[in-house]
Design a protein around this motif. Structure first.
Motif, PDB file in Angstrom:
ATOM      1  N   SER A  12       0.723  -1.600  -0.231  1.00 55.07           N
ATOM      2  CA  SER A  12       0.213   0.328   0.106  1.00 55.07           C
ATOM      3  C   SER A  12       1.260   1.165   0.214  1.00 55.07           C
ATOM      4  O   SER A  12       2.375   1.293  -0.540  1.00 55.07           O
ATOM      5  N   SER A  13       0.395   3.074   0.412  1.00 49.23           N
ATOM      6  CA  SER A  13       1.256   3.693   0.028  1.00 49.23           C
ATOM      7  C   SER A  13       1.460   4.442   1.422  1.00 49.23           C
ATOM      8  O   SER A  13       2.450   5.054   1.813  1.00 49.23           O
ATOM      9  N   GLY A  14       0.943   3.477   2.691  1.00 49.93           N
ATOM     10  CA  GLY A  14       1.882   3.834   3.786  1.00 49.93           C
ATOM     11  C   GLY A  14       3.252   3.437   4.253  1.00 49.93           C
ATOM     12  O   GLY A  14       4.131   3.095   3.272  1.00 49.93           O
ATOM     13  N   LEU A  15       3.267   4.615   5.356  1.00 48.77           N
ATOM     14  CA  LEU A  15       4.964   3.914   5.359  1.00 48.77           C
ATOM     15  C   LEU A  15       5.362   3.228   6.258  1.00 48.77           C
ATOM     16  O   LEU A  15       5.059   3.285   7.121  1.00 48.77           O
ATOM     17  N   PHE A  16       6.245   1.929   5.754  1.00 49.57           N
ATOM     18  CA  PHE A  16       6.917   0.326   6.678  1.00 49.57           C
ATOM     19  C   PHE A  16       8.706   1.392   6.576  1.00 49.57           C
ATOM     20  O   PHE A  16       9.078   1.713   5.499  1.00 49.57           O
ATOM     21  N   ALA A 215      13.128 -13.604 -16.571  1.00 49.19           N
ATOM     22  CA  ALA A 215      12.873 -15.321 -15.550  1.00 49.19           C
ATOM     23  C   ALA A 215      11.811 -16.353 -15.196  1.00 49.19           C
ATOM     24  O   ALA A 215      11.369 -16.835 -14.796  1.00 49.19           O
ATOM     25  N   THR A 216      11.507 -14.854 -13.933  1.00 52.00           N
ATOM     26  CA  THR A 216      10.829 -15.808 -13.130  1.00 52.00           C
ATOM     27  C   THR A 216       8.576 -14.618 -13.252  1.00 52.00           C
ATOM     28  O   THR A 216       8.176 -15.140 -12.310  1.00 52.00           O
ATOM     29  N   ASP A 217       9.144 -14.277 -14.438  1.00 51.50           N
ATOM     30  CA  ASP A 217       7.257 -13.708 -14.541  1.00 51.50           C
ATOM     31  C   ASP A 217       6.860 -12.882 -13.839  1.00 51.50           C
ATOM     32  O   ASP A 217       5.730 -12.508 -13.113  1.00 51.50           O
ATOM     33  N   ASN A 218       7.971 -11.669 -13.011  1.00 51.03           N
ATOM     34  CA  ASN A 218       7.403 -10.373 -12.305  1.00 51.03           C
ATOM     35  C   ASN A 218       7.579 -10.876 -10.815  1.00 51.03           C
ATOM     36  O   ASN A 218       6.698 -10.583 -10.513  1.00 51.03           O
ATOM     37  N   ALA A 219       8.217 -12.440 -10.098  1.00 53.50           N
ATOM     38  CA  ALA A 219       7.461 -13.160  -9.771  1.00 53.50           C
ATOM     39  C   ALA A 219       8.071 -12.326  -7.832  1.00 53.50           C
ATOM     40  O   ALA A 219       7.155 -11.915  -7.789  1.00 53.50           O
ATOM     41  N   PRO A 220       9.265 -11.247  -7.743  1.00 55.11           N
ATOM     42  CA  PRO A 220       9.652 -10.488  -7.206  1.00 55.11           C
ATOM     43  C   PRO A 220       8.254  -9.756  -6.489  1.00 55.11           C
ATOM     44  O   PRO A 220       8.000  -9.095  -6.934  1.00 55.11           O
ATOM     45  N   ALA A 221       7.809  -9.455  -5.445  1.00 51.97           N
ATOM     46  CA  ALA A 221       6.826  -8.522  -4.602  1.00 51.97           C
ATOM     47  C   ALA A 221       6.865  -7.237  -4.809  1.00 51.97           C
ATOM     48  O   ALA A 221       6.000  -6.671  -5.959  1.00 51.97           O
ATOM     49  N   PRO A 288       7.256   8.967  -5.512  1.00 48.72           N
ATOM     50  CA  PRO A 288       6.206   8.259  -4.224  1.00 48.72           C
ATOM     51  C   PRO A 288       6.104   7.317  -3.816  1.00 48.72           C
ATOM     52  O   PRO A 288       5.707   6.136  -2.743  1.00 48.72           O
ATOM     53  N   HIS A 289       6.371   5.927  -4.652  1.00 45.96           N
ATOM     54  CA  HIS A 289       6.143   4.455  -4.301  1.00 45.96           C
ATOM     55  C   HIS A 289       7.275   4.303  -4.069  1.00 45.96           C
ATOM     56  O   HIS A 289       7.257   3.419  -3.073  1.00 45.96           O
ATOM     57  N   LEU A 290       8.536   4.831  -3.161  1.00 44.28           N
ATOM     58  CA  LEU A 290       9.104   4.987  -2.323  1.00 44.28           C
ATOM     59  C   LEU A 290       8.396   4.338  -0.753  1.00 44.28           C
ATOM     60  O   LEU A 290       8.838   5.378  -0.825  1.00 44.28           O
ATOM     61  N   ASN A 291       8.065   3.515  -0.028  1.00 44.11           N
ATOM     62  CA  ASN A 291       7.228   4.132   0.706  1.00 44.11           C
ATOM     63  C   ASN A 291       7.816   2.636   2.430  1.00 44.11           C
ATOM     64  O   ASN A 291       7.662   2.284   3.265  1.00 44.11           O
ATOM     65  N   ILE A 292       9.467   1.653   1.903  1.00 47.82           N
ATOM     66  CA  ILE A 292       9.593   0.939   3.222  1.00 47.82           C
ATOM     67  C   ILE A 292      11.193   1.872   3.089  1.00 47.82           C
ATOM     68  O   ILE A 292      11.938   1.374   2.222  1.00 47.82           O
ATOM     69  N   LEU A 293      11.446   2.243   4.300  1.00 50.16           N
ATOM     70  CA  LEU A 293      12.446   2.778   4.354  1.00 50.16           C
ATOM     71  C   LEU A 293      13.427   1.988   6.267  1.00 50.16           C
ATOM     72  O   LEU A 293      12.722   2.433   6.709  1.00 50.16           O
ATOM     73  N   GLY A 294      14.629   1.673   5.404  1.00 51.21           N
ATOM     74  CA  GLY A 294      15.423   1.065   6.966  1.00 51.21           C
ATOM     75  C   GLY A 294      17.249   2.032   6.828  1.00 51.21           C
ATOM     76  O   GLY A 294      17.043   2.468   6.258  1.00 51.21           O
ATOM     77  N   GLY A 295      18.074   1.327   6.606  1.00 55.24           N
ATOM     78  CA  GLY A 295      19.077   1.066   7.193  1.00 55.24           C
ATOM     79  C   GLY A 295      20.347   0.166   7.403  1.00 55.24           C
ATOM     80  O   GLY A 295      19.142  -0.873   6.881  1.00 55.24           O
ATOM     81  N   CYS A 296      21.331   0.218   6.392  1.00 53.99           N
ATOM     82  CA  CYS A 296      21.803  -1.241   6.284  1.00 53.99           C
ATOM     83  C   CYS A 296      23.322  -0.289   7.257  1.00 53.99           C
ATOM     84  O   CYS A 296      23.393  -0.048   8.729  1.00 53.99           O
ATOM     85  N   CYS A 297      24.330  -0.648   6.683  1.00 51.33           N
ATOM     86  CA  CYS A 297      25.827  -0.744   7.528  1.00 51.33           C
ATOM     87  C   CYS A 297      26.190   1.040   8.066  1.00 51.33           C
ATOM     88  O   CYS A 297      26.126   1.420   7.530  1.00 51.33           O
ATOM     89  N   GLY A 298      26.281   0.879   9.619  1.00 56.30           N
ATOM     90  CA  GLY A 298      26.258   2.246  10.102  1.00 56.30           C
ATOM     91  C   GLY A 298      25.295   2.653  10.747  1.00 56.30           C
ATOM     92  O   GLY A 298      25.255   3.525  11.275  1.00 56.30           O
ATOM     93  N   ILE A 319      -0.170  10.906  -0.355  1.00 56.49           N
ATOM     94  CA  ILE A 319      -1.229  10.320  -0.118  1.00 56.49           C
ATOM     95  C   ILE A 319      -2.349  11.609  -0.316  1.00 56.49           C
ATOM     96  O   ILE A 319      -3.250  10.610  -0.921  1.00 56.49           O
ATOM     97  N   SER A 320      -2.622  12.839   0.567  1.00 55.95           N
ATOM     98  CA  SER A 320      -3.449  13.792   0.547  1.00 55.95           C
ATOM     99  C   SER A 320      -3.372  14.148  -1.045  1.00 55.95           C
ATOM    100  O   SER A 320      -4.994  13.989  -1.543  1.00 55.95           O
ATOM    101  N   ASN A 321      -2.745  14.367  -1.869  1.00 56.17           N
ATOM    102  CA  ASN A 321      -2.436  14.175  -3.156  1.00 56.17           C
ATOM    103  C   ASN A 321      -3.641  13.084  -4.660  1.00 56.17           C
ATOM    104  O   ASN A 321      -4.425  13.384  -4.808  1.00 56.17           O
ATOM    105  N   LYS A 322      -3.567  11.904  -4.139  1.00 50.62           N
ATOM    106  CA  LYS A 322      -4.443  10.976  -4.866  1.00 50.62           C
ATOM    107  C   LYS A 322      -5.475  10.643  -4.350  1.00 50.62           C
ATOM    108  O   LYS A 322      -6.768  10.934  -5.079  1.00 50.62           O
ATOM    109  N   ARG A 323      -5.761  10.990  -2.929  1.00 58.15           N
ATOM    110  CA  ARG A 323      -7.758  11.393  -2.539  1.00 58.15           C
ATOM    111  C   ARG A 323      -7.611  11.587  -2.869  1.00 58.15           C
ATOM    112  O   ARG A 323      -8.925  11.800  -3.573  1.00 58.15           O
TER     113      ARG A 323
END
Length: 328
Positions: A12-16, A215-221, A288-298, A319-323
């Motif tokens: 969905s469009s919510g932040l994770f 190779a996978t018919d777009n299998a990754p989510a 706008p589709h980037l909604n899964i944000l985290g970190g890696c080394c450091g 989200i407000s603009n989409k509505r």
């Protein structure tokens, strides 16, 4: 069956958010000795288990405070046969560690999840070899057979999905995707890139994603990028490119150092949490589709908190603009 296996809420469009750099946090901030960067090894004793509980509770608390979703990524990046054997684990003991890692996340979700902070349990799959240097490259069928037992363990432990982190060549990514398909598990592929935005093999990120999808018919989510600084790849991500829309998640390093420099470093480059958060904000403002944000080394909880504060207003505006568009 995993609670969200058939309807991943992060689509969905919510932040994770996700956690930061688990290994660098445990080593440099908590003082743990992690042989070969194997965080799962802590699960073998009570003190280590409690250290991982504390670690994940930190991010669950952030998710609840900011009312965002959380991807609970298991501490199993090194819990595959080659690394497990090197650390003295046989097949049965390694499977037990993988199950225990997922069970810990079920405890965290039960304790912290709310309607406004949905928590998704992901079984983390790491590369068979070094995360930075693709060596002893497997064929697709070899990679599928190699990674399937760990994926089956995650499925049976009721994980919601599996995520292959720090993939550095495409055949392994395709093999993991095929293995996940064969056992009925949603799968996410996270590639790592060098300073030039290309995989360590020299392949472009665009070509890698398109090759896996073909190779996978777009299998990754969806796809992610991890273990690289935004300055290494952000310029490649333009809204007009169709392949970019397949990337939903970023887990960047705090440091601008190259993989080779990080391998040689004896100190922890924590970067600047506010600067990193602003770089994330620039990316999601453009994409706008980037909604899964985290970190890696450091990165650690300071970086993820800063990312929440910088990016939430932008995502809410999207989200407000989409509505508004739907209602006109």
């Amino acid at each position: 069956m995993g609670q969200y296996r058939n309807h991943l809420p992060q689509l969905s469009s919510g932040l994770f958010i996700s956690d930061g750099g688990i290994e660098t946090t445990l080593i440099f901030h908590e003082g743990w000795d992690l042989p070969d960067f194997a965080a799962f090894d802590l699960l073998k004793h009570k003190a280590g288990y409690q250290a991982l509980q504390k670690y994940f509770r930190t991010y669950a608390s952030i998710a609840r405070e900011y009312q965002v979703g959380l991807i609970l990524e298991s501490a199993t990046w090194r819990a595959n046969p080659d690394w497990g054997t090197k650390l003295g684990y046989n097949q049965a003991a390694l499977a037990q560690m993988n199950r225990k890692a997922i069970a810990l996340l079920h405890e965290i979700r039960q304790e912290y999840a709310t309607e406004t902070s949905r928590m998704v349990i992901s079984g983390c799959i790491g590369p068979r070899g070094d995360g930075y240097v693709p060596s002893a490259i497997m064929t697709i069928s070899e990679a599928e057979a190699y990674h399937r037992p760990q994926i089956e363990t995650f499925r049976d432990a009721d994980a919601d999905l599996v995520t292959a982190i720090t993939m550095n060549y495409v055949e392994e990514a395709i093999g993991i995707t095929c293995a996940a398909q064969s056992v009925g598990m949603p799968v996410v592929i996270s590639f790592t890139v060098e300073n030039d935005g290309k995989l360590p093999t020299g392949q472009t990120l665009q070509d890698a994603i398109q090759q896996v999808d073909a190779a996978t018919d777009n299998a990754p989510a969806y796809y992610m990028i991890n273990c690289a600084h935004p300055t290494h790849f952000a310029d490649l991500l333009t809204e007009s490119k169709a392949w970019v829309s397949r990337i939903r998640g970023i887990r960047a390093n705090a440091s601008t150092r190259s993989h080779a420099e990080l391998n040689e470093a004896v100190d922890l480059d924590e970067g600047n949490p506010l600067e990193l958060a602003n770089q994330y904000r620039e990316m999601i403002n453009k994409l706008p589709h980037l909604n899964i944000l985290g970190g890696c080394c450091g990165t650690d909880d300071r970086h993820i908190t800063a990312i929440c504060e910088a990016c939430l207003p932008v995502l809410w505006n999207h989200i407000s603009n989409k509505r508004l568009l739907r209602n006109t």
